[in-house]
Design a protein around this motif. Structure first.
Motif, short mmCIF file in Angstrom:
data_model
loop_
_atom_site.label_atom_id
_atom_site.label_comp_id
_atom_site.label_asym_id
_atom_site.label_seq_id
_atom_site.Cartn_x
_atom_site.Cartn_y
_atom_site.Cartn_z
N ARG A 158 0.67 -1.11 0.24
CA ARG A 158 0.18 0.29 0.25
C ARG A 158 0.99 0.94 0.06
NH1 ARG A 158 -5.32 1.43 2.45
NH2 ARG A 158 -5.56 -0.10 3.55
N ARG A 159 1.74 1.07 0.36
CA ARG A 159 2.84 1.92 0.79
C ARG A 159 3.66 1.61 1.63
NH1 ARG A 159 2.38 4.86 6.27
NH2 ARG A 159 3.77 6.72 5.47
N ILE A 160 4.99 2.88 1.17
CA ILE A 160 6.45 2.40 2.21
C ILE A 160 6.76 3.86 2.52
CG2 ILE A 160 8.77 2.34 1.69
CD1 ILE A 160 8.26 0.95 -0.77
N GLY A 161 6.95 4.26 4.04
CA GLY A 161 7.33 5.09 4.39
C GLY A 161 6.83 4.87 5.82
N GLY A 162 7.08 6.26 6.88
CA GLY A 162 7.25 6.14 8.04
C GLY A 162 6.05 6.23 9.40
N ASN A 163 5.87 5.42 10.12
CA ASN A 163 4.71 5.08 10.50
C ASN A 163 4.87 6.09 12.38
OD1 ASN A 163 2.44 3.40 9.27
ND2 ASN A 163 4.86 2.67 9.03
N PHE A 164 3.86 7.03 12.54
CA PHE A 164 4.24 7.53 13.83
C PHE A 164 2.95 7.47 14.80
CE2 PHE A 164 6.40 9.54 10.12
CZ PHE A 164 7.32 9.86 10.81
N GLY A 165 3.76 7.28 16.43
CA GLY A 165 2.57 7.37 16.84
C GLY A 165 2.13 8.81 17.57
N PRO A 166 0.55 9.09 18.14
CA PRO A 166 -0.13 10.45 18.12
C PRO A 166 0.81 11.20 18.97
CG PRO A 166 -1.24 8.90 17.98
CD PRO A 166 -0.41 7.75 17.23
N TYR A 167 1.25 9.96 20.15
CA TYR A 167 1.83 10.36 21.50
C TYR A 167 2.68 11.02 21.93
CZ TYR A 167 -3.14 8.70 23.21
OH TYR A 167 -4.52 7.95 23.07
N LYS A 168 3.86 10.21 20.48
CA LYS A 168 4.82 11.00 20.76
C LYS A 168 5.17 11.96 19.66
CE LYS A 168 7.78 6.88 22.22
NZ LYS A 168 8.93 6.45 22.42
N LEU A 169 4.66 12.79 19.46
CA LEU A 169 4.63 13.29 18.91
C LEU A 169 3.39 13.96 19.25
CD1 LEU A 169 3.79 12.28 15.21
CD2 LEU A 169 5.60 13.13 15.63
N GLY A 170 2.81 14.78 20.11
CA GLY A 170 2.03 15.25 20.96
C GLY A 170 1.03 15.36 20.78
N PHE A 171 0.41 14.16 20.44
CA PHE A 171 -0.84 14.66 19.66
C PHE A 171 -1.88 13.75 20.73
CE2 PHE A 171 0.78 16.66 16.58
CZ PHE A 171 -0.51 16.89 15.73
N PHE A 172 -3.25 13.31 20.10
CA PHE A 172 -4.04 12.36 21.73
C PHE A 172 -4.98 11.76 20.43
CE2 PHE A 172 -7.37 11.66 23.52
CZ PHE A 172 -7.30 11.12 25.02
N SER A 173 -5.25 10.41 20.71
CA SER A 173 -5.82 9.00 19.54
C SER A 173 -6.47 8.93 20.65
CB SER A 173 -4.44 8.70 19.73
OG SER A 173 -5.31 7.37 18.73
#
Lengths: 148, 176
Positions: free
Chosen positions: A51-66
């Motif tokens: 589907r894609r090749i790239g980075g997957n980020f955890g929201p919390y570590k970027l300061g977001f809420f999920s």
């Protein structure tokens, strides 16, 4: 998809080489030329297997809420509700599931308050009031690796 | 503002690590969350896109990776096309005192890709969630039974929610 494709897929689902020539590095590991790896990966993408090749980020570590939300949506409001919810860029996954709570979506935003406000707005805009907001309190596992 | 001032409970605060990303790191994150080009030097292409050198770009990616800010770097498969045709979210009702231990047991199953604990709601008693993937729905049921047995959860205390339709599936676009 042949066994070489499978080896490549299994190699690049995690730890894609952070290297100026990532496909050459993969090729050396798998005994293939850089060009062959590139060609095969391109084909796997064109065929829709990757589907894609790239980075997957955890929201919390970027300061977001999920959070995970579930809504009990009457049949005649499903289209309106889906359209309303999907318009938020923070809604990344949305599935219809077989249950009284029939619409399940993930919602990411800069804070918990923003999510709560958005859910209130969604309820007001759609008349769907039974929406659960289920933020995670523990994360035991998250992985998307499938040996192929 | 401290997480407590935002009204978050302690269990949630634990997951908030206040990020100190520089503007250039945010640009790197933004450039990596799409589809990276398939060519000899993909990082050179991405680096040019945000106006830095390939070397600096790779340094930043390596650092974000080491710090765990990149959760996973690599290919994401389209499940339907790679042999896992059915997926179910299984919601489990487990005694609070056991939830942590049970969550860890569930996470140890290879068929489980995601495992979370969430607080229950008045109309929704479940507190553990697992995503299970299988060749078909019967397989998902069998996997859930196997997990239930290992985790000692009664069959009335879990439910499988099969997806009937994908309504949206994208990656979050941070710092866009």
């Amino acid at each position: 998809m042949d066994s070489t494709d499978r080896k490549i897929i299994n190699r690049i689902q995690t730890h894609f080489p952070i290297d100026p020539r990532p496909y050459r590095k993969i090729g050396r590991e798998l005994n293939l030329t850089e060009d062959e790896v590139i060609l095969r990966v391109k084909t796997l993408k064109e065929n829709g297997i990757i589907r894609r090749i790239g980075g997957n980020f955890g929201p919390y570590k970027l300061g977001f809420f999920s959070t995970l939300c579930a809504a009990s949506v009457p049949e005649d409001k499903i289209d309106l509700f889906t359209e309303t919810v999907n318009a938020y860029t923070g809604v990344t996954h949305n599935y219809m599931r077989e249950h009284r709570y029939n619409i399940w979506f993930t919602f990411i935003a800069a804070s918990r308050e923003i999510i709560e406000q958005n859910l209130e707005t969604i309820a007001r805009d759609t008349g769907v009031n039974d929406i659960l907001n289920l933020p995670a309190t523990d994360l035991f596992k998250i992985s998307a690796n499938f040996k192929v | 503002m401290a997480p407590k001032d935002l009204g978050l409970d302690n269990k949630t605060i634990k997951y908030i690590i206040k990020p100190m990303l520089t503007d250039i790191e945010k640009k790197v994150v933004a450039s990596l969350q799409g589809n990276i080009p398939v060519c000899q030097r993909p990082f050179l292409v991405l680096a040019k896109g945000i106006g830095i050198s390939e070397e600096k770009y790779l340094d930043i990616v390596a650092r974000l990776n080491e710090k765990g800010i990149i959760r996973r770097f690599g290919a994401t498969l389209k499940h339907q096309k790679s042999g896992f045709k059915a997926n179910a979210m299984v919601a489990w009702k487990v005694d609070d005192a056991r939830a942590k231990a049970v969550g860890e047991i569930m996470a140890s199953f290879q068929e489980v890709t995601h495992c979370y604990r969430r607080d229950p709601a008045p109309t929704w008693p479940y507190n553990l969630y697992t995503m299970v993937h299988g060749a078909d729905e019967a397989t998902c049921h069998a996997i859930a039974e196997k997990i239930a047995k290992a985790a000692e959860v009664d069959k009335d205390d879990y439910t499988l929610l099969f997806s009937r339709k994908e309504l949206k599936k994208t990656s979050m676009q941070y710092f866009d």
